[in-house]
Design a protein around this motif. Sequence first.
Motif, PDB file in Angstrom:
ATOM      1  N   ILE A   1       0.844  -1.198   0.000  1.00 13.33           N
ATOM      2  CA  ILE A   1       0.000   0.000   0.000  1.00 13.33           C
ATOM      3  C   ILE A   1       0.881   1.251   0.000  1.00 13.33           C
ATOM      4  O   ILE A   1       1.870   1.335   0.727  1.00 13.33           O
ATOM      5  CB  ILE A   1      -0.972   0.010   1.214  1.00 13.33           C
ATOM      6  N   ALA A   2       0.517   2.200  -0.841  1.00 12.78           N
ATOM      7  CA  ALA A   2       1.196   3.495  -0.896  1.00 12.78           C
ATOM      8  C   ALA A   2       0.174   4.593  -0.670  1.00 12.78           C
ATOM      9  O   ALA A   2      -0.949   4.524  -1.173  1.00 12.78           O
ATOM     10  CB  ALA A   2       1.885   3.686  -2.240  1.00 12.78           C
ATOM     11  N   SER A   3       0.560   5.615   0.071  1.00 14.10           N
ATOM     12  CA  SER A   3      -0.283   6.801   0.214  1.00 14.10           C
ATOM     13  C   SER A   3       0.616   8.032   0.181  1.00 14.10           C
ATOM     14  O   SER A   3       1.843   7.928   0.092  1.00 14.10           O
ATOM     15  CB  SER A   3      -1.133   6.746   1.486  1.00 14.10           C
ATOM     16  N   LYS A   4      -0.031   9.194   0.264  1.00 13.21           N
ATOM     17  CA  LYS A   4       0.697  10.449   0.066  1.00 13.21           C
ATOM     18  C   LYS A   4       0.140  11.519   1.000  1.00 13.21           C
ATOM     19  O   LYS A   4      -1.005  11.428   1.442  1.00 13.21           O
ATOM     20  CB  LYS A   4       0.542  10.952  -1.379  1.00 13.21           C
ATOM     21  N   ALA A   5       0.973  12.547   1.225  1.00 14.46           N
ATOM     22  CA  ALA A   5       0.546  13.708   2.020  1.00 14.46           C
ATOM     23  C   ALA A   5       1.326  14.920   1.560  1.00 14.46           C
ATOM     24  O   ALA A   5       2.410  14.800   0.982  1.00 14.46           O
ATOM     25  CB  ALA A   5       0.763  13.458   3.504  1.00 14.46           C
TER      26      ALA A   5
ATOM     27  N   TYR B   1       5.330   5.836   1.431  1.00 15.22           N
ATOM     28  CA  TYR B   1       4.658   7.098   1.773  1.00 15.22           C
ATOM     29  C   TYR B   1       5.320   8.220   0.989  1.00 15.22           C
ATOM     30  O   TYR B   1       6.512   8.484   1.124  1.00 15.22           O
ATOM     31  CB  TYR B   1       4.768   7.357   3.272  1.00 15.22           C
ATOM     32  N   TYR B   2       4.507   8.886   0.162  1.00 20.03           N
ATOM     33  CA  TYR B   2       5.011   9.920  -0.733  1.00 20.03           C
ATOM     34  C   TYR B   2       4.800  11.324  -0.168  1.00 20.03           C
ATOM     35  O   TYR B   2       3.774  11.605   0.461  1.00 20.03           O
ATOM     36  CB  TYR B   2       4.244   9.896  -2.053  1.00 20.03           C
ATOM     37  N   LEU B   3       5.725  12.196  -0.497  1.00 20.66           N
ATOM     38  CA  LEU B   3       5.481  13.624  -0.429  1.00 20.66           C
ATOM     39  C   LEU B   3       4.697  13.971  -1.687  1.00 20.66           C
ATOM     40  O   LEU B   3       5.242  13.956  -2.792  1.00 20.66           O
ATOM     41  CB  LEU B   3       6.812  14.371  -0.386  1.00 20.66           C
ATOM     42  N   HIS B   4       3.388  14.238  -1.523  1.00 19.94           N
ATOM     43  CA  HIS B   4       2.503  14.363  -2.681  1.00 19.94           C
ATOM     44  C   HIS B   4       2.880  15.557  -3.547  1.00 19.94           C
ATOM     45  O   HIS B   4       2.819  15.481  -4.780  1.00 19.94           O
ATOM     46  CB  HIS B   4       1.051  14.476  -2.204  1.00 19.94           C
TER      47      HIS B   4
ATOM     48  N   ARG C   1       9.764   6.766   9.218  1.00 21.19           N
ATOM     49  CA  ARG C   1      10.229   5.430   8.800  1.00 21.19           C
ATOM     50  C   ARG C   1      10.938   4.720   9.953  1.00 21.19           C
ATOM     51  O   ARG C   1      10.700   3.535  10.212  1.00 21.19           O
ATOM     52  CB  ARG C   1      11.177   5.575   7.606  1.00 21.19           C
ATOM     53  N   ASP C   2      11.805   5.443  10.654  1.00 22.53           N
ATOM     54  CA  ASP C   2      12.549   4.833  11.752  1.00 22.53           C
ATOM     55  C   ASP C   2      11.624   4.409  12.894  1.00 22.53           C
ATOM     56  O   ASP C   2      11.945   3.482  13.644  1.00 22.53           O
ATOM     57  CB  ASP C   2      13.606   5.800  12.276  1.00 22.53           C
ATOM     58  N   GLU C   3      10.474   5.075  13.022  1.00 19.43           N
ATOM     59  CA  GLU C   3       9.484   4.689  14.019  1.00 19.43           C
ATOM     60  C   GLU C   3       8.640   3.493  13.576  1.00 19.43           C
ATOM     61  O   GLU C   3       7.804   3.000  14.351  1.00 19.43           O
ATOM     62  CB  GLU C   3       8.562   5.878  14.322  1.00 19.43           C
ATOM     63  N   GLY C   4       8.831   3.040  12.342  1.00 21.01           N
ATOM     64  CA  GLY C   4       8.084   1.887  11.839  1.00 21.01           C
ATOM     65  C   GLY C   4       6.709   2.215  11.298  1.00 21.01           C
ATOM     66  O   GLY C   4       5.931   1.300  10.988  1.00 21.01           O
ATOM     67  N   LYS C   5       6.398   3.493  11.161  1.00 25.12           N
ATOM     68  CA  LYS C   5       5.065   3.872  10.672  1.00 25.12           C
ATOM     69  C   LYS C   5       4.976   3.816   9.152  1.00 25.12           C
ATOM     70  O   LYS C   5       3.887   3.690   8.585  1.00 25.12           O
ATOM     71  CB  LYS C   5       4.694   5.273  11.160  1.00 25.12           C
TER      72      LYS C   5
ATOM     73  N   GLY D   1       7.244   2.295   5.500  1.00 27.81           N
ATOM     74  CA  GLY D   1       8.323   1.402   5.096  1.00 27.81           C
ATOM     75  C   GLY D   1       9.369   2.074   4.237  1.00 27.81           C
ATOM     76  O   GLY D   1      10.562   1.777   4.337  1.00 27.81           O
ATOM     77  N   ALA D   2       8.930   2.956   3.336  1.00 31.00           N
ATOM     78  CA  ALA D   2       9.846   3.622   2.420  1.00 31.00           C
ATOM     79  C   ALA D   2       9.275   4.979   2.053  1.00 31.00           C
ATOM     80  O   ALA D   2       8.098   5.271   2.293  1.00 31.00           O
ATOM     81  CB  ALA D   2      10.056   2.772   1.164  1.00 31.00           C
ATOM     82  N   ILE D   3      10.114   5.805   1.447  1.00 31.78           N
ATOM     83  CA  ILE D   3       9.775   7.190   1.132  1.00 31.78           C
ATOM     84  C   ILE D   3       9.684   7.365  -0.372  1.00 31.78           C
ATOM     85  O   ILE D   3      10.522   6.854  -1.128  1.00 31.78           O
ATOM     86  CB  ILE D   3      10.836   8.143   1.721  1.00 31.78           C
ATOM     87  N   GLY D   4       8.677   8.116  -0.804  1.00 34.23           N
ATOM     88  CA  GLY D   4       8.534   8.452  -2.206  1.00 34.23           C
ATOM     89  C   GLY D   4       8.338   9.943  -2.398  1.00 34.23           C
ATOM     90  O   GLY D   4       8.001  10.674  -1.459  1.00 34.23           O
ATOM     91  N   LEU D   5       8.537  10.396  -3.619  1.00 36.62           N
ATOM     92  CA  LEU D   5       8.314  11.786  -4.005  1.00 36.62           C
ATOM     93  C   LEU D   5       7.389  11.802  -5.208  1.00 36.62           C
ATOM     94  O   LEU D   5       7.441  10.906  -6.048  1.00 36.62           O
ATOM     95  CB  LEU D   5       9.633  12.484  -4.355  1.00 36.62           C
ATOM     96  N   SER D   6       6.572  12.839  -5.321  1.00 40.56           N
ATOM     97  CA  SER D   6       5.623  12.933  -6.430  1.00 40.56           C
ATOM     98  C   SER D   6       5.777  14.268  -7.144  1.00 40.56           C
ATOM     99  O   SER D   6       5.874  15.318  -6.494  1.00 40.56           O
ATOM    100  CB  SER D   6       4.186  12.776  -5.911  1.00 40.56           C
TER     101      SER D   6
END
Length: 327
Positions: A78-82, A118-121, A140-144, A146-151
């Motif tokens: 699952i991927a989401s963005k903010a 999780y993306y920076l939308h 990510r380090d808190e486990g919330k 898994g990986a970082i994305g950019l949009s």
Amino acid sequence: MERRQLGQGGPMVGAVALGTMNFMGTYGAADPRDSLAVIDACIEMGIDHIDTSDVYGAGGAETLLAPVLARHKGRVTIASKAGITRNPDHPFDNSPAYLRAALEGSLRRMGVERIDLYYLHRREAARPVEEAMEALMRLRDEGKIGAIGLSEVAPATLERACAVGPVAAVQSEYSLWSRQVELGMTDACARHGAALVAFSPLGRGVFGDAPPDPAGFAPGDLRITMPRFQPENWARNLPRLRAFGDWARDRGECPAAVAIAWVLSRAPHVIALPGSRSLDHWRQIARGAALRLDAAALDQIDRLLPAGWAHGPRYGQAMAVGPEGWS
């Protein structure tokens, strides 16, 4: 379905991902029950990477996905963005506090403890991307996440972000009528080990069985605001779209399958991200993931739809605020 890696060291996912913006009425009304049935069917086809955002339907897309993720626990990436606020005075917010609060809301709506990607939308231009990366790395380090994305960023922003920490994916529009990412982003992703997640690979419906009729767009359809669908531009774009469709059908293929196959042929780190509410369309899309275009076919496609052929920018004035580097 062919599988591709979602960033360096990331999970293997289907070469085609499922976008959820369309399930929130972006191109017309959508029935949640039908949407859920389509999503379930796509997962069974091997389309196991689902992409959403906290602004799709003001969180409605994430809420819609909660029962899907519960039913298919462990089978879906699952991927989401903010980062988009919908506040006209402050449309983008990449502050650590905002990103944390947005993530907590997404986790709650989807009923999960962790979001795989999780993306920076959108990048907030006034804030250094390094600050946003540091905030995302803490999550990510808190486990919330898994990986970082950019949009919708430029290659230079990706380079700056990667100097802080790994970026697993960059999401950019990429299709036979939107090829701006070939001006550096495809190569930049390869250099930094990031997947290039190509959204709107079917050109917002123009590579369907028949090109849409903009005169029939329902109120609220996002395409109404897009210059390529305006009468003067559309009159120039439609003949090429029809010629491409005829060529695909002469080969025994549907235009959507060929358009998906073309996007996936561009590089092994490209993942196609279409969005459709039609199960028939998804079958065509899945066909495209298995279709291989030889050099002769690719050359013929380039003659029919050469780079830069589409008339009109991809976004109107309002939507062009935020994406970096091109409109």
